[in-house]
Design a protein around this motif. Structure first.
Motif, short mmCIF file in Angstrom:
data_model
loop_
_atom_site.label_atom_id
_atom_site.label_comp_id
_atom_site.label_asym_id
_atom_site.label_seq_id
_atom_site.Cartn_x
_atom_site.Cartn_y
_atom_site.Cartn_z
N ASN A 20 0.82 -1.20 0.00
CA ASN A 20 0.00 0.00 0.00
C ASN A 20 0.86 1.26 0.00
N ALA A 21 1.90 1.28 0.87
CA ALA A 21 2.77 2.44 0.96
C ALA A 21 3.56 2.62 -0.33
N ALA A 22 3.99 1.50 -0.94
CA ALA A 22 4.73 1.58 -2.19
C ALA A 22 3.85 2.16 -3.30
N LEU A 23 2.58 1.70 -3.34
CA LEU A 23 1.62 2.23 -4.31
C LEU A 23 1.44 3.73 -4.09
N ASP A 24 1.29 4.10 -2.82
CA ASP A 24 1.12 5.51 -2.48
C ASP A 24 2.31 6.34 -2.96
N GLY A 25 3.51 5.78 -2.75
CA GLY A 25 4.71 6.48 -3.19
C GLY A 25 4.70 6.68 -4.70
N PHE A 26 4.27 5.63 -5.42
CA PHE A 26 4.20 5.74 -6.89
C PHE A 26 3.22 6.84 -7.29
#
Lengths: 313, 174
Positions: free
Chosen positions: A20-26
């Motif tokens: 989720n955090a990686a997606l948010d970062g993207f």
């Protein structure tokens, strides 16, 4: 964080890595790039609409100043600005903001009592209503002495509260100081424990931020004057307040704050001890009067202690 | 007392670490603004559908090169196709409206879903634009593209993220 062997009754530790955090970062970065493109599209529209294009240029500035540049700064400062205490607050875009130039001891009630007695006004929180009121009072030049202050961040947290003194009923000019409670067990560089850190600066005008082109307050470069003003008003109004001055706490420096205004300081850090201040006393409006004499020579000597910096050969 | 030394730089891993926002959090402006933008996007979709229905014959003859003669099977079929397009469009828009409400109430999966579709839409427009096929001006698709980009900016902001991922007192399936 992530201590192994935690009590079995505690909930399981979350994974360190989160999709989720990686997606948010993207999405965060992708939105930044898309915003640059949007700014470009709006700018190219400007050229095709003649006089009406001026309105598009304003939209272009709004997109650039309030969407594109903050997002780009947020991405870049996450990479290059250290996130531990370096004596500077950070703006919501992650830029280095006002210097931390004051520390306090005492519980929250004592800090409020001392500031109110010294004729400071607590700033409203930023809400839709208070934002609207700050706009109308700026345009109509009406006084708004509880005007909110912009959020600055220390320890990853917005200030806990802020105090201010409006000057001459003009919302563009004011003394203001933000307070952050330090985390439990946190020590100043050098090893002293303080309960609060504060950053005080004087807003001298309204102008454009150098880094984001947003409309913002410009601060007076000589932040030591504001620091000494806070200390002298608090000492002058609260007989139970004392101060310890850590000389050369930070190296004297000059730099820029989050709006690109230059700041300079001698690097001293006064630590106000307000733990004996119990309740709001008689409000001393006289405390607002600027005194030419420094509180170091003005106040009773037993209330001011100076710890000099140590020179080694 | 827990005083640890820290490295002088932030490793990239912190960017994908779990965050623990404070449980008591007021709805940030970014979340409300994002939800409002999604509603505007729905309104833009309604306008588009109405325009399509009104100009359906024109679209068929001019853009798709299909000649219609009244009373033939082809004309009847075109009416059926129009009805299907309108119904499907309406369902999509209703779903979008529901997503806007969920985003407003702080649902994380709704926020991610909206951002995925915004990203796809922006990427499609960008491919069209940079391959030189489409011109993006106010008269064509600038409004919808701006809405998509603004939605993505608002919902990917730190405040909106923190609000959608704040710990709840009751368990919420995400």
């Amino acid at each position: 964080m992530g201590e192994p062997g935690a009590d079995a009754s505690e909930p399981p530790q979350p994974r360190r890595f989160s999709i989720n955090a990686a997606l948010d970062g993207f999405f965060f970065v992708y939105a930044g790039i898309a915003a640059v493109w949007l700014a470009w599209l709006v700018l190219s529209e400007t050229l095709s609409f003649g006089w009406f294009g001026i309105a598009f240029f304003v939209v272009f500035w709004l997109v650039l100043a309030y969407l594109v540049l903050p997002r780009l700064h947020r991405i870049l400062t996450a990479i290059y600005v250290p996130d531990y205490f370096i004596g500077r607050a950070r703006t919501s875009d992650g830029l280095l903001g006002d210097p931390v130039n004051l520390a306090l001891d005492g519980d929250e009630a004592s800090v409020h009592a001392a500031m109110l007695t010294a004729a400071w006004t607590r700033a409203d929180d930023v809400t839709a209503a208070s934002s609207w009121r700050i706009i109308t009072s700026t345009i109509t030049r009406r006084s708004y002495d509880e005007a909110p202050v912009s959020p600055l961040f220390l320890f990853g947290r917005q200030q806990d509260f802020a105090y201010q003194q409006e000057v001459e009923g003009n919302p563009a000019r004011r003394h203001h100081v933000r307070f952050w409670r330090t985390p439990d067990g946190w020590l100043l560089p050098g090893g002293r424990r303080v309960d609060w850190l504060a950053a005080g600066t004087f807003d001298r005008a309204v102008g454009f931020s150098l880094f984001t082109l947003q409309v913002t307050h410009k601060i007076d470069a000589d932040i030591d004057v504001e620091r000494d003003h806070i200390v002298s008003t608090v000492l002058g109004a609260n007989p139970d307040a004392r101060v310890v001055i850590l000389r050369d706490f930070s190296t004297g420096y000059h730099s820029r704050n989050g709006g690109g205004d230059s700041v300079r300081t001698d690097g001293d850090l006064p630590v106000l001890d307000l733990s004996d201040v119990r309740e709001v006393g008689e409000v001393r409006d006289a405390a607002i009067e600027e005194s030419d004499e420094s509180y170091e020579s003005d106040a009773a000597p037993e209330r001011v202690r100076v710890i000099p910096g140590v020179k080694t050969a | 007392m827990n005083v640890e030394k820290r490295s002088a730089f932030e490793p990239p891993a912190v960017l994908v670490e779990r965050e623990t926002p404070p449980p008591q959090m007021r709805r940030p402006i970014a979340t409300s603004f994002g939800a409002v933008l999604v509603v505007l996007r729905v309104l833009a979709g309604v306008v588009w559908l109405v325009a399509l229905a009104v100009q359906w014959d024109h679209v068929l003859t001019e853009d798709l090169d299909i000649e219609l003669e009244p009373g033939t099977d082809l004309a009847a079929a075109s009416d059926v196709i129009l009805a299907v397009v309108l119904v499907v469009g309406a369902i999509i828009l209703l779903a979008e409206l529901a997503l806007a409400l969920l985003v407003y109430r702080g649902s994380n999966w709704a926020r991610i879903t909206v951002m995925v579709f915004a990203t796809l839409s922006i990427s499609g427009a960008a491919i069209d634009y940079f391959s030189g096929d489409a011109e993006i001006t106010l008269r064509t698709t600038l409004i919808t593209l701006s809405l998509d980009i603004l939605v993505l900016l608002a919902l990917s902001s730190h405040n909106a993220r923190a609000y959608a991922r704040r710990p709840r007192s009751r368990p919420v399936v995400e």
